[in-house]
Scaffold this active site. Sequence first.
Site, PDB file in Angstrom:
ATOM      1  N   SER A  51      -9.246  -9.012  -3.993  1.00 64.65           N
ATOM      2  CA  SER A  51      -8.327  -9.691  -3.066  1.00 64.65           C
ATOM      3  C   SER A  51      -8.556 -11.197  -3.082  1.00 64.65           C
ATOM      4  CB  SER A  51      -8.524  -9.177  -1.638  1.00 64.65           C
ATOM      5  OG  SER A  51      -8.339  -7.785  -1.571  1.00 64.65           O
TER       6      SER A  51
HETATM    7  N1  SAH Z   1     -11.760  -4.648  -1.446  1.00 65.61           N
HETATM    8  C1  SAH Z   1     -11.477  -4.767  -2.852  1.00 65.61           C
HETATM    9  C2  SAH Z   1      -9.990  -4.717  -3.126  1.00 65.61           C
HETATM   10  C3  SAH Z   1      -9.724  -3.895  -4.338  1.00 65.61           C
HETATM   11  S1  SAH Z   1      -8.026  -3.461  -4.604  1.00 65.61           S
HETATM   12  C4  SAH Z   1     -12.115  -6.025  -3.427  1.00 65.61           C
HETATM   13  O1  SAH Z   1     -12.525  -6.915  -2.661  1.00 65.61           O
HETATM   14  O2  SAH Z   1     -12.246  -6.114  -4.661  1.00 65.61           O
HETATM   15  C5  SAH Z   1      -7.893  -1.939  -3.695  1.00 65.61           C
HETATM   16  C6  SAH Z   1      -8.775  -0.806  -4.144  1.00 65.61           C
HETATM   17  O3  SAH Z   1      -8.354   0.374  -3.422  1.00 65.61           O
HETATM   18  C7  SAH Z   1      -8.685  -0.426  -5.632  1.00 65.61           C
HETATM   19  O4  SAH Z   1      -9.972  -0.485  -6.184  1.00 65.61           O
HETATM   20  C8  SAH Z   1      -8.135   0.999  -5.613  1.00 65.61           C
HETATM   21  O5  SAH Z   1      -8.647   1.818  -6.660  1.00 65.61           O
HETATM   22  C9  SAH Z   1      -8.567   1.495  -4.245  1.00 65.61           C
HETATM   23  N2  SAH Z   1      -7.790   2.627  -3.725  1.00 65.61           N
HETATM   24  C10 SAH Z   1      -6.467   2.884  -3.854  1.00 65.61           C
HETATM   25  N3  SAH Z   1      -6.129   4.040  -3.241  1.00 65.61           N
HETATM   26  C11 SAH Z   1      -7.287   4.530  -2.696  1.00 65.61           C
HETATM   27  C12 SAH Z   1      -7.602   5.709  -1.948  1.00 65.61           C
HETATM   28  N4  SAH Z   1      -6.682   6.632  -1.629  1.00 65.61           N
HETATM   29  N5  SAH Z   1      -8.882   5.881  -1.556  1.00 65.61           N
HETATM   30  C13 SAH Z   1      -9.858   4.975  -1.876  1.00 65.61           C
HETATM   31  N6  SAH Z   1      -9.612   3.854  -2.592  1.00 65.61           N
HETATM   32  C14 SAH Z   1      -8.352   3.631  -3.006  1.00 65.61           C
END
Ligand code: SAH
Length: 205
Positions: A51
Amino acid sequence: MVQHLREKGIDDQRVLEAMTEVPRHLFLETMLDYMAYEDRALPIKCGQTISQPSTVAFQSALLDAQPEMKVLEVGTGSGYQTAVLCAMGLKVFTIERQKELYDITKPRLEQLHYRPKCFLGDGYKGLPEYGPFDRILVTCGAPYVPSDLIAQLKVGGVMIIPVGDEQQEMLRIEKKGETPDLLVQQRFGDCKFVPMRKRLDYGGK
Ligand code: SAH
C-alpha cells in the site's frame, strides 16, 4: 516521506513515529527499493501491491489504537503495514491467503525483529480462535463487510475496511453492542485496493 505525510494532514504521533522507524525499502523487491520512500503503491509478488505510505498512515490513524491492543490485519502482503502496527506497540495477528507471500513475509518480519503472529488463511473467516479483537484492519478491497469479522470484534472495537468492487469507500465501523443496529458506520472517502479474494485455492491474482 514522513514530512510529506504531515503535509497530507496525518498528525497521529504514534503512526508518524512508527513510519519513521520502519524501513519500507526492506519490504520491496530490490529492483524497486529506490522508490520505497515515494508516496506510491508498488508491485510485490503474486500480482499484489504494497500500500501507498499515505494509505498506510491514514488507515493506521483511523484505527485509533492504544498500545497493547489486539489487532487483526487482513492481507499481510509485503508485511509493511504489519510492521507499522507492531512498531505502534500493538499485538498483531495478520492473515494472508497467498502461500507464496506468506512464505516470504513471515521470515522477513522475524528477521527484522517484529513479532506479529502470521497466518496463512482466509480473511473472510478471520481468526475466531484468537479473537475477539480490539481492532480489525482490512488492507484489500472487500465486496461487503464479512460477518465473521464483525463477530470477532470486541464490543467497543473498531474495524477499518475498504468496501466496494472496482473502487472502494473507506469505512470505519464501531461495534457499540452485539446487535446489527449497534454498528456505527462512518465513511472516509474513495480509495483503491487490490480485491479481497474469496477462495484459498483460487489460482489467479
Ligand atoms: N498490507 C499489505 C497490503 C497488501 S495488498 C502491505 O502492506 O503490503 C492486499 C493483500 O491481501 C494481498 O497480499 C492479498 O493476497 C491479500 N488478500 C486478498 N484476499 C484475501 C483474503 N480473502 N484473505 C487474506 N488475504 C487476502
